[in-house]
Design a protein around this motif. Structure first.
Motif, PDB file in Angstrom:
ATOM      1  N   SER A  70       0.842  -1.213   0.071  1.00  0.00           N
ATOM      2  CA  SER A  70      -0.085  -0.030   0.018  1.00  0.00           C
ATOM      3  C   SER A  70       0.832   1.243  -0.162  1.00  0.00           C
ATOM      4  N   THR A  71       2.048   1.275   0.390  1.00  0.00           N
ATOM      5  CA  THR A  71       3.059   2.279   0.636  1.00  0.00           C
ATOM      6  C   THR A  71       3.429   2.636  -0.833  1.00  0.00           C
ATOM      7  N   PHE A  72       3.647   1.620  -1.739  1.00  0.00           N
ATOM      8  CA  PHE A  72       4.092   2.026  -3.050  1.00  0.00           C
ATOM      9  C   PHE A  72       3.505   3.011  -3.765  1.00  0.00           C
ATOM     10  N   MET A  73       2.029   3.108  -3.703  1.00  0.00           N
ATOM     11  CA  MET A  73       1.244   4.459  -4.353  1.00  0.00           C
ATOM     12  C   MET A  73       1.853   5.648  -3.987  1.00  0.00           C
ATOM     13  N   PHE A  74       1.971   5.690  -2.745  1.00  0.00           N
ATOM     14  CA  PHE A  74       2.441   7.082  -1.942  1.00  0.00           C
ATOM     15  C   PHE A  74       3.911   7.108  -2.367  1.00  0.00           C
ATOM     16  N   ILE A  75       4.874   6.159  -2.622  1.00  0.00           N
ATOM     17  CA  ILE A  75       6.200   6.569  -2.991  1.00  0.00           C
ATOM     18  C   ILE A  75       6.354   6.880  -4.124  1.00  0.00           C
ATOM     19  N   SER A  76       5.457   6.337  -5.182  1.00  0.00           N
ATOM     20  CA  SER A  76       5.614   6.517  -6.647  1.00  0.00           C
ATOM     21  C   SER A  76       5.053   7.896  -7.007  1.00  0.00           C
ATOM     22  N   LEU A  77       4.058   8.436  -6.227  1.00  0.00           N
ATOM     23  CA  LEU A  77       3.523   9.771  -6.270  1.00  0.00           C
ATOM     24  C   LEU A  77       4.626  10.835  -5.756  1.00  0.00           C
ATOM     25  N   PHE A  78       5.208  10.348  -4.851  1.00  0.00           N
ATOM     26  CA  PHE A  78       6.246  11.316  -4.338  1.00  0.00           C
ATOM     27  C   PHE A  78       7.429  11.460  -5.499  1.00  0.00           C
ATOM     28  N   SER A  79       7.855  10.330  -5.918  1.00  0.00           N
ATOM     29  CA  SER A  79       8.671  10.303  -6.977  1.00  0.00           C
ATOM     30  C   SER A  79       8.380  11.017  -8.238  1.00  0.00           C
ATOM     31  N   LEU A  80       7.237  10.767  -8.815  1.00  0.00           N
ATOM     32  CA  LEU A  80       6.547  11.726  -9.930  1.00  0.00           C
ATOM     33  C   LEU A  80       6.572  12.887  -9.855  1.00  0.00           C
ATOM     34  N   ILE A  81       6.156  13.398  -8.443  1.00  0.00           N
ATOM     35  CA  ILE A  81       6.255  15.002  -8.391  1.00  0.00           C
ATOM     36  C   ILE A  81       7.596  15.448  -8.246  1.00  0.00           C
ATOM     37  N   LEU A  82       8.536  14.869  -7.500  1.00  0.00           N
ATOM     38  CA  LEU A  82       9.840  15.205  -7.423  1.00  0.00           C
ATOM     39  C   LEU A  82      10.424  15.313  -8.567  1.00  0.00           C
ATOM     40  N   PHE A  83      10.424  14.288  -9.333  1.00  0.00           N
ATOM     41  CA  PHE A  83      11.082  14.401 -10.642  1.00  0.00           C
ATOM     42  C   PHE A  83      10.527  15.515 -11.650  1.00  0.00           C
ATOM     43  N   ASN A  84       9.285  15.911 -11.593  1.00  0.00           N
ATOM     44  CA  ASN A  84       8.715  16.860 -12.380  1.00  0.00           C
ATOM     45  C   ASN A  84       9.052  18.304 -11.695  1.00  0.00           C
ATOM     46  N   ASN A  85       9.384  18.484 -10.521  1.00  0.00           N
ATOM     47  CA  ASN A  85       9.442  19.877 -10.006  1.00  0.00           C
ATOM     48  C   ASN A  85      11.236  20.001 -10.197  1.00  0.00           C
ATOM     49  N   PHE A  86      12.024  18.897 -10.051  1.00  0.00           N
ATOM     50  CA  PHE A  86      13.264  19.203 -10.338  1.00  0.00           C
ATOM     51  C   PHE A  86      13.541  19.313 -11.825  1.00  0.00           C
ATOM     52  N   MET A  87      12.838  18.661 -12.724  1.00  0.00           N
ATOM     53  CA  MET A  87      12.837  19.067 -14.189  1.00  0.00           C
ATOM     54  C   MET A  87      12.748  20.515 -14.617  1.00  0.00           C
ATOM     55  N   GLY A  88      11.778  21.318 -13.781  1.00  0.00           N
ATOM     56  CA  GLY A  88      11.209  22.466 -13.895  1.00  0.00           C
ATOM     57  C   GLY A  88      12.511  23.682 -13.659  1.00  0.00           C
ATOM     58  N   GLN A 209       7.847  20.111  -1.345  1.00  0.00           N
ATOM     59  CA  GLN A 209       6.305  19.915  -1.759  1.00  0.00           C
ATOM     60  C   GLN A 209       5.837  18.515  -2.124  1.00  0.00           C
ATOM     61  N   SER A 210       6.768  17.871  -2.822  1.00  0.00           N
ATOM     62  CA  SER A 210       6.663  16.546  -3.231  1.00  0.00           C
ATOM     63  C   SER A 210       6.279  15.792  -1.855  1.00  0.00           C
ATOM     64  N   TYR A 211       6.991  15.817  -0.818  1.00  0.00           N
ATOM     65  CA  TYR A 211       7.062  15.181   0.490  1.00  0.00           C
ATOM     66  C   TYR A 211       5.640  15.693   1.110  1.00  0.00           C
ATOM     67  N   VAL A 212       5.255  16.819   0.938  1.00  0.00           N
ATOM     68  CA  VAL A 212       3.991  17.344   1.759  1.00  0.00           C
ATOM     69  C   VAL A 212       2.840  16.915   1.001  1.00  0.00           C
ATOM     70  N   PHE A 213       2.851  16.730  -0.382  1.00  0.00           N
ATOM     71  CA  PHE A 213       1.820  16.164  -1.192  1.00  0.00           C
ATOM     72  C   PHE A 213       1.424  14.462  -0.655  1.00  0.00           C
ATOM     73  N   ALA A 214       2.820  13.940  -0.786  1.00  0.00           N
ATOM     74  CA  ALA A 214       2.675  12.475  -0.423  1.00  0.00           C
ATOM     75  C   ALA A 214       2.345  12.145   1.224  1.00  0.00           C
ATOM     76  N   ILE A 215       2.607  12.965   2.161  1.00  0.00           N
ATOM     77  CA  ILE A 215       2.179  12.652   3.427  1.00  0.00           C
ATOM     78  C   ILE A 215       0.999  13.124   3.675  1.00  0.00           C
ATOM     79  N   LEU A 216       0.455  14.193   2.911  1.00  0.00           N
ATOM     80  CA  LEU A 216      -1.125  14.474   3.358  1.00  0.00           C
ATOM     81  C   LEU A 216      -1.991  13.618   2.665  1.00  0.00           C
ATOM     82  N   SER A 217      -1.561  13.179   1.613  1.00  0.00           N
ATOM     83  CA  SER A 217      -2.262  11.841   0.815  1.00  0.00           C
ATOM     84  C   SER A 217      -2.374  10.693   1.652  1.00  0.00           C
ATOM     85  N   THR A 218      -1.208  10.299   2.304  1.00  0.00           N
ATOM     86  CA  THR A 218      -1.210   9.186   3.046  1.00  0.00           C
ATOM     87  C   THR A 218      -2.212   9.316   4.547  1.00  0.00           C
ATOM     88  N   LEU A 219      -2.058  10.576   4.876  1.00  0.00           N
ATOM     89  CA  LEU A 219      -2.863  10.770   6.085  1.00  0.00           C
ATOM     90  C   LEU A 219      -4.568  10.826   5.824  1.00  0.00           C
TER      91      LEU A 219
END
Length: 225
Positions: A70-88, A209-219
């Motif tokens: 169940s944690t893989f969904m949120f880890i994938s979400l964190f990775s996706l947002i982090l990658f896109n934030n870095f690319m920007g 921001q990627s961490y906050v998004f993933a943590i709030l989704s988990t909560l």
């Protein structure tokens, strides 16, 4: 030609009807799988260590809802947002996570799935969440309204928080950068130092921001059981 400042965040820019702005979002799908074919490097080992720490934290936050995987969904979400934030952060690359069409499409389906799961499987628990423990009887109708509204706006707040934080820093960097040609050498040196400091801040914001998004989704997911 740029018509206004916000046209840099316009996702309709295209060449031969090909939307190139969103190309950076898909780049990770091409680059990341290649790492599985190589002997693990120090960089990949650091990344695996980070994901393991995130897995342990999400596992703690999920509590009773902690099924295997169940944690893989949120880890994938964190990775996706982090990658896109870095690319920007790279020049001339569109920050896809700064646009509401992406952030809302991440937050809304996830929130809807949590709500459907909660109301179908744990209806009494979801009703109990609408009235916090210890609320006086006279305030209960108001608390139900307040809790309902706060629950409904959750996907919107998730999406706006991520998009606004990513746009704000990029706009500030753009505004300061446009004043460069009108400055003398002394002020130009000060501007470059300021831009480097702001870029460092944006680097930190993209992680936070990627961490906050993933943590709030988990909560939010942990509240539906």
């Amino acid at each position: 030609m740029m018509t206004n400042l916000f046209s840099t965040f316009d996702p309709s820019t295209n060449i031969l009807n090909l939307p190139l702005n969103w190309l950076s979002t898909l780049t990770g799908l091409i680059i990341i799988p290649l790492s599985f074919w190589f002997i693990p490097s120090r960089l990949s080992m650091i990344w695996i260590k980070i994901l393991t720490l995130l897995h342990m934290e999400f596992k703690t936050l999920l509590g009773n809802f902690n099924h295997k995987g169940s944690t893989f969904m949120f880890i994938s979400l964190f990775s996706l947002i982090l990658f896109n934030n870095f690319m920007g952060l790279f020049p001339y690359i569109y920050t896809s996570s700064s646009h509401m069409s992406m952030t809302l499409s991440l937050a809304l389906p996830m929130w809807m799935s949590f709500m459907m799961f909660g109301w179908i499987n744990h209806t009494q628990h979801m009703f109990a969440h609408l009235v916090p423990q210890g609320t006086p009887p006279i305030l209960m109708p108001f608390m139900v309204c307040i809790e309902t509204i706060s629950n409904i706006i959750r996907p919107g707040t998730l999406a706006v928080r991520l998009a606004a934080n990513m746009i704000a820093g990029h706009l500030l960097l753009t505004l300061l950068g446009n004043t460069g040609p009108m400055m003398n050498y002394m002020m130009l040196n000060l501007l470059i130092i300021t831009q480097i400091l702001l870029l460092t801040l944006e680097f930190a914001v993209s992680i936070i921001q990627s961490y906050v998004f993933a943590i709030l989704s988990t909560l939010y997911s942990s509240e539906v059981i």
